[in-house]
Design a protein around this motif. Structure first.
Motif, PDB file in Angstrom:
ATOM      1  N   SER A  14       0.683  -1.261   0.338  1.00 47.36           N
ATOM      2  CA  SER A  14       0.423  -0.134   0.139  1.00 47.36           C
ATOM      3  C   SER A  14       0.803   1.249   0.501  1.00 47.36           C
ATOM      4  O   SER A  14       0.465   2.454  -0.851  1.00 47.36           O
ATOM      5  N   THR A  15       1.877   0.879   0.852  1.00 51.01           N
ATOM      6  CA  THR A  15       2.992   2.250   0.503  1.00 51.01           C
ATOM      7  C   THR A  15       3.488   2.877  -0.582  1.00 51.01           C
ATOM      8  O   THR A  15       3.859   3.363  -1.056  1.00 51.01           O
ATOM      9  N   VAL A  16       4.120   1.589  -1.458  1.00 50.15           N
ATOM     10  CA  VAL A  16       4.439   1.285  -2.256  1.00 50.15           C
ATOM     11  C   VAL A  16       3.399   1.975  -3.130  1.00 50.15           C
ATOM     12  O   VAL A  16       3.918   3.518  -4.514  1.00 50.15           O
ATOM     13  N   ALA A  17       1.994   1.573  -3.084  1.00 54.55           N
ATOM     14  CA  ALA A  17       1.250   2.220  -4.724  1.00 54.55           C
ATOM     15  C   ALA A  17       1.243   3.731  -4.458  1.00 54.55           C
ATOM     16  O   ALA A  17       0.662   4.471  -5.115  1.00 54.55           O
ATOM     17  N   SER A  18       0.959   3.888  -2.320  1.00 53.31           N
ATOM     18  CA  SER A  18       1.081   5.839  -2.595  1.00 53.31           C
ATOM     19  C   SER A  18       2.587   7.020  -3.253  1.00 53.31           C
ATOM     20  O   SER A  18       1.955   8.082  -3.172  1.00 53.31           O
ATOM     21  N   ILE A  19       3.748   5.804  -2.845  1.00 52.61           N
ATOM     22  CA  ILE A  19       4.643   6.470  -3.544  1.00 52.61           C
ATOM     23  C   ILE A  19       4.755   7.490  -4.968  1.00 52.61           C
ATOM     24  O   ILE A  19       4.604   7.440  -5.454  1.00 52.61           O
ATOM     25  N   ALA A  20       3.663   5.606  -5.656  1.00 54.92           N
ATOM     26  CA  ALA A  20       3.471   5.571  -6.848  1.00 54.92           C
ATOM     27  C   ALA A  20       3.060   7.244  -7.329  1.00 54.92           C
ATOM     28  O   ALA A  20       2.873   7.651  -8.485  1.00 54.92           O
ATOM     29  N   GLY A  21       2.352   7.539  -6.698  1.00 48.47           N
ATOM     30  CA  GLY A  21       0.835   8.063  -6.824  1.00 48.47           C
ATOM     31  C   GLY A  21       1.149   9.081  -6.306  1.00 48.47           C
ATOM     32  O   GLY A  21       1.493  10.317  -7.515  1.00 48.47           O
ATOM     33  N   LEU A  22       2.142   9.930  -5.500  1.00 48.70           N
ATOM     34  CA  LEU A  22       3.253  11.095  -5.282  1.00 48.70           C
ATOM     35  C   LEU A  22       3.601  11.308  -6.164  1.00 48.70           C
ATOM     36  O   LEU A  22       3.727  12.351  -6.569  1.00 48.70           O
ATOM     37  N   VAL A  23       4.115  10.399  -7.053  1.00 42.36           N
ATOM     38  CA  VAL A  23       5.177  11.297  -7.838  1.00 42.36           C
ATOM     39  C   VAL A  23       4.634  11.020  -8.793  1.00 42.36           C
ATOM     40  O   VAL A  23       4.671  12.272  -9.889  1.00 42.36           O
ATOM     41  N   LEU A  24       3.600   9.712  -9.472  1.00 41.51           N
ATOM     42  CA  LEU A  24       2.978  10.468 -11.064  1.00 41.51           C
ATOM     43  C   LEU A  24       2.149  11.850 -10.748  1.00 41.51           C
ATOM     44  O   LEU A  24       1.120  11.753 -12.262  1.00 41.51           O
ATOM     45  N   VAL A  25       0.917  11.787  -9.964  1.00 40.63           N
ATOM     46  CA  VAL A  25      -0.283  12.445  -9.805  1.00 40.63           C
ATOM     47  C   VAL A  25       0.158  13.836 -10.435  1.00 40.63           C
ATOM     48  O   VAL A  25      -0.067  14.464 -11.680  1.00 40.63           O
ATOM     49  N   PRO A  26       1.144  14.406 -10.345  1.00 37.73           N
ATOM     50  CA  PRO A  26       1.511  15.453 -10.405  1.00 37.73           C
ATOM     51  C   PRO A  26       2.205  15.973 -12.269  1.00 37.73           C
ATOM     52  O   PRO A  26       1.753  16.413 -13.001  1.00 37.73           O
ATOM     53  N   VAL A  27       2.489  14.708 -12.175  1.00 37.44           N
ATOM     54  CA  VAL A  27       3.310  14.126 -12.864  1.00 37.44           C
ATOM     55  C   VAL A  27       1.753  13.622 -14.186  1.00 37.44           C
ATOM     56  O   VAL A  27       1.997  15.097 -15.518  1.00 37.44           O
ATOM     57  N   CYS A  28       1.491  13.388 -14.111  1.00 37.46           N
ATOM     58  CA  CYS A  28      -0.231  13.203 -15.268  1.00 37.46           C
ATOM     59  C   CYS A  28      -0.840  14.843 -15.169  1.00 37.46           C
ATOM     60  O   CYS A  28      -1.582  14.862 -16.098  1.00 37.46           O
ATOM     61  N   GLY A  29      -0.995  15.582 -14.256  1.00 39.19           N
ATOM     62  CA  GLY A  29      -1.939  16.834 -14.412  1.00 39.19           C
ATOM     63  C   GLY A  29      -1.065  17.270 -15.008  1.00 39.19           C
ATOM     64  O   GLY A  29      -1.693  18.273 -16.269  1.00 39.19           O
ATOM     65  N   ALA A  30       1.010  17.704 -15.030  1.00 38.39           N
ATOM     66  CA  ALA A  30       1.584  18.065 -15.946  1.00 38.39           C
ATOM     67  C   ALA A  30       1.183  18.129 -17.773  1.00 38.39           C
ATOM     68  O   ALA A  30       1.033  18.412 -18.928  1.00 38.39           O
ATOM     69  N   LEU A  31       0.983  16.609 -17.440  1.00 39.24           N
ATOM     70  CA  LEU A  31       0.285  16.263 -18.953  1.00 39.24           C
ATOM     71  C   LEU A  31      -0.713  16.046 -19.897  1.00 39.24           C
ATOM     72  O   LEU A  31      -1.149  16.688 -21.062  1.00 39.24           O
ATOM     73  N   SER A  32      -2.038  16.830 -18.273  1.00 38.87           N
ATOM     74  CA  SER A  32      -3.172  17.243 -19.241  1.00 38.87           C
ATOM     75  C   SER A  32      -2.979  18.432 -19.406  1.00 38.87           C
ATOM     76  O   SER A  32      -3.923  18.998 -20.561  1.00 38.87           O
ATOM     77  N   ASP A  33      -2.158  18.532 -19.600  1.00 42.36           N
ATOM     78  CA  ASP A  33      -1.646  20.412 -19.758  1.00 42.36           C
ATOM     79  C   ASP A  33      -0.720  20.697 -21.469  1.00 42.36           C
ATOM     80  O   ASP A  33      -1.426  21.445 -22.189  1.00 42.36           O
ATOM     81  N   ARG A  34      -0.850  19.366 -22.022  1.00 44.71           N
ATOM     82  CA  ARG A  34       0.127  19.529 -23.139  1.00 44.71           C
ATOM     83  C   ARG A  34      -1.284  18.740 -23.905  1.00 44.71           C
ATOM     84  O   ARG A  34      -1.133  19.090 -24.779  1.00 44.71           O
ATOM     85  N   ILE A  35      -1.223  17.159 -24.178  1.00 43.43           N
ATOM     86  CA  ILE A  35      -2.560  16.497 -24.315  1.00 43.43           C
ATOM     87  C   ILE A  35      -3.359  16.587 -24.123  1.00 43.43           C
ATOM     88  O   ILE A  35      -4.505  15.937 -24.987  1.00 43.43           O
ATOM     89  N   GLY A  36      -4.381  17.530 -23.391  1.00 44.15           N
ATOM     90  CA  GLY A  36      -5.679  17.651 -22.778  1.00 44.15           C
ATOM     91  C   GLY A  36      -6.290  16.548 -20.624  1.00 44.15           C
ATOM     92  O   GLY A  36      -5.516  15.231 -20.865  1.00 44.15           O
ATOM     93  N   ARG A  37      -7.958  16.483 -21.601  1.00 39.89           N
ATOM     94  CA  ARG A  37      -7.953  16.194 -20.110  1.00 39.89           C
ATOM     95  C   ARG A  37      -8.238  14.714 -20.880  1.00 39.89           C
ATOM     96  O   ARG A  37      -7.822  13.718 -19.900  1.00 39.89           O
TER      97      ARG A  37
END
Length: 455
Positions: free
Chosen positions: A284-307
């Motif tokens: 569960s901790t591994v999944a949460s840490i992966a989320g911490l890393v990827l959530v801002p990345v996905c938000g930034a990616l949505s600014d490039r390719i769309g929601r």
């Protein structure tokens, strides 16, 4: 650089302060929420009669459910306030209410000290926390969306869910340290109060930050135009019901995936798959840490390719990959648990990184906070807190250990339908026609689409 409205300069220090102001409340909320869940057995012992330990534990979870049940009422209260008096004021009221109620929980006398008044006061504090939680997401999401630069709005709003994941992780770390340093008796004798009391200074800091920020450019424009709504709830249901349904479908997918991956999966891996508790907690901790890393990345990616592309990918991934990931998880191979849990965590991160900004862009500024609060809180009350109960019941009734995967497929389909019905909103102006034409707001709203169609 502009911030949604031309001519309004963005100060980087101000942006960092706004991100902190928007995300600290969800951090405090999820920190306290997770603490309560992790210490459920201890709370059952000290706040409820112990003639029946099972009944006491069920009572704790009933109190937990109550805090979900009152969230829609909190959404009505704070959503309306946010659209009438501003994002800044409601953000401050929400975090002050949440922190005050958490302080009460941390200082409450036990059942042995005051008898039935202990659970009564616990319920009262949790109700206040639930009301505040009902207003937190809508307030923070509207604030961050309206304060973020248009071209980086997805990245800015994604820090909302970064805060929730960080609160979740911080709570697990605090409980781990507490249980490592103190035995069960010491925890019951008063050490259980420490995590709740830790949350209070964080809330005070958040309140201070929120009182020092300016309100958003969009809301200030509404005030200048004298176009602040008087009945935002009626306006949402009369003019923007389609957007309310679209966001509800999106939030059902988010809530169920979140609670399956970060809450229920621990129980499933222990009780159904036979993982030891330490392994399940580590995954569960591994999944949460992966989320911490990827959530801002996905938000930034949505600014490039769309929601829409990212949300479609996430929904399709739930539909296609849920069964394979659960099959791998239960295969008994040493690496299988990591692969299965991490795979689900990546899908969750895709959703968390984009859902809030996509939802915020659906509604016009006049009713943005009300629409966000209502859809989020109603779906949370129905679908979020019920995940462990529903999945446990389904497995017991069917004897099929794959029911969590099938449930994720179902919400993936619901989310996909919702996303496909939405227009792309990346880079839109958050002020729609109804927002900028004071005399036309009630009439033109029924003829035109809200902000989501302004792209």
């Amino acid at each position: 650089m502009t911030i949604n409205q031309p001519g309004l300069p963005v100060n980087q220090k101000g942006l960092r302060k706004s991100v902190m102001a928007g995300s600290i409340g969800v951090f405090v909320h999820w920190f306290e929420w997770a603490i309560y869940a992790y210490l459920a057995s201890t709370i059952a012992t000290i706040f409820f009669p112990q003639q029946d330990a099972t009944a006491a534990l069920l009572s704790v979870f009933a109190v937990f459910a109550i805090s979900f049940g009152v969230r829609p009422l909190g959404a009505l209260i704070f959503g309306t306030l946010g659209d009438r008096i501003g994002r800044k004021k409601t953000l401050s009221i929400v975090i002050l209410s949440m922190s005050g109620a958490t302080l009460v929980v941390g200082l409450l006398p036990t059942y042995d000290a005051i008898g039935l008044w202990a659970p009564v006061l616990l319920v009262a504090a949790r109700v206040v926390q639930g009301l505040a939680a009902g207003g937190e997401f809508g307030s923070a999401a509207a604030f961050l969306a309206e304060y973020s630069p248009r071209k980086n709005r997805g990245f800015g709003v994604s820090w909302l869910e970064f805060g929730s994941l960080l609160g979740f992780l911080a709570a697990s770390l605090v409980v781990f340290v507490l249980t490592s340093l103190a035995d069960a008796q010491a925890i019951e004798n008063g050490a259980w109060r420490i995590p709740f009391l830790i949350a209070v200074p964080l809330g005070i800091v958040g309140f201070y930050i929120r009182t020092k920020i300016e309100d958003t450019p969009e809301f200030l424009s509404l005030e200048k135009l004298e176009n602040v709504p008087q009945s935002p709830v009626k306006e949402v249901f009369r003019l923007h019901w389609k957007q309310l349904l679209q966001m509800s479908g999106l939030e059902i997918m988010m809530h169920v995936t979140f609670y399956v991956v970060l809450v229920y999966l621990l129980t499933y891996q222990e009780k159904v798959l036979g993982f030891d508790a330490g392994t399940a907690a580590l995954l569960s901790t591994v999944a949460s840490i992966a989320g911490l890393v990827l959530v801002p990345v996905c938000g930034a990616l949505s600014d490039r390719i769309g929601r829409r592309p990212l949300l479609i990918i996430a929904a399709v991934a739930l539909i296609v990959l849920s069964v394979p990931l659960f099959l791998v998880m239960g295969s008994g191979v040493s690496w299988a648990g990591t692969v299965g849990t991490l795979g689900l965590g990546i899908i969750l991160a895709l959703i968390l990184g984009v859902h809030a900004v996509a939802a915020a862009e659906l509604f016009p500024t006049r009713t943005r906070q009300t629409g966000l609060s209502l859809a989020y809180s109603i779906t949370a009350a129905i679908f979020a807190g019920t995940v462990p109960y529903v999945l446990t019941w389904l497995i017991a009734q069917t004897g099929n250990d794959m029911m969590p995967a099938f449930y994720l497929i179902l919400v993936g389909i619901i989310g996909l339908v919702a996303v496909l019905s939405m227009k792309e909103t990346k880079g839109i102006d958050l002020l729609s026609g109804a927002d900028v034409i004071p005399t036309a707001a009630p009439g033109i709203g029924s003829e035109q689409q809200p902000a989501s169609s302004q792209s």
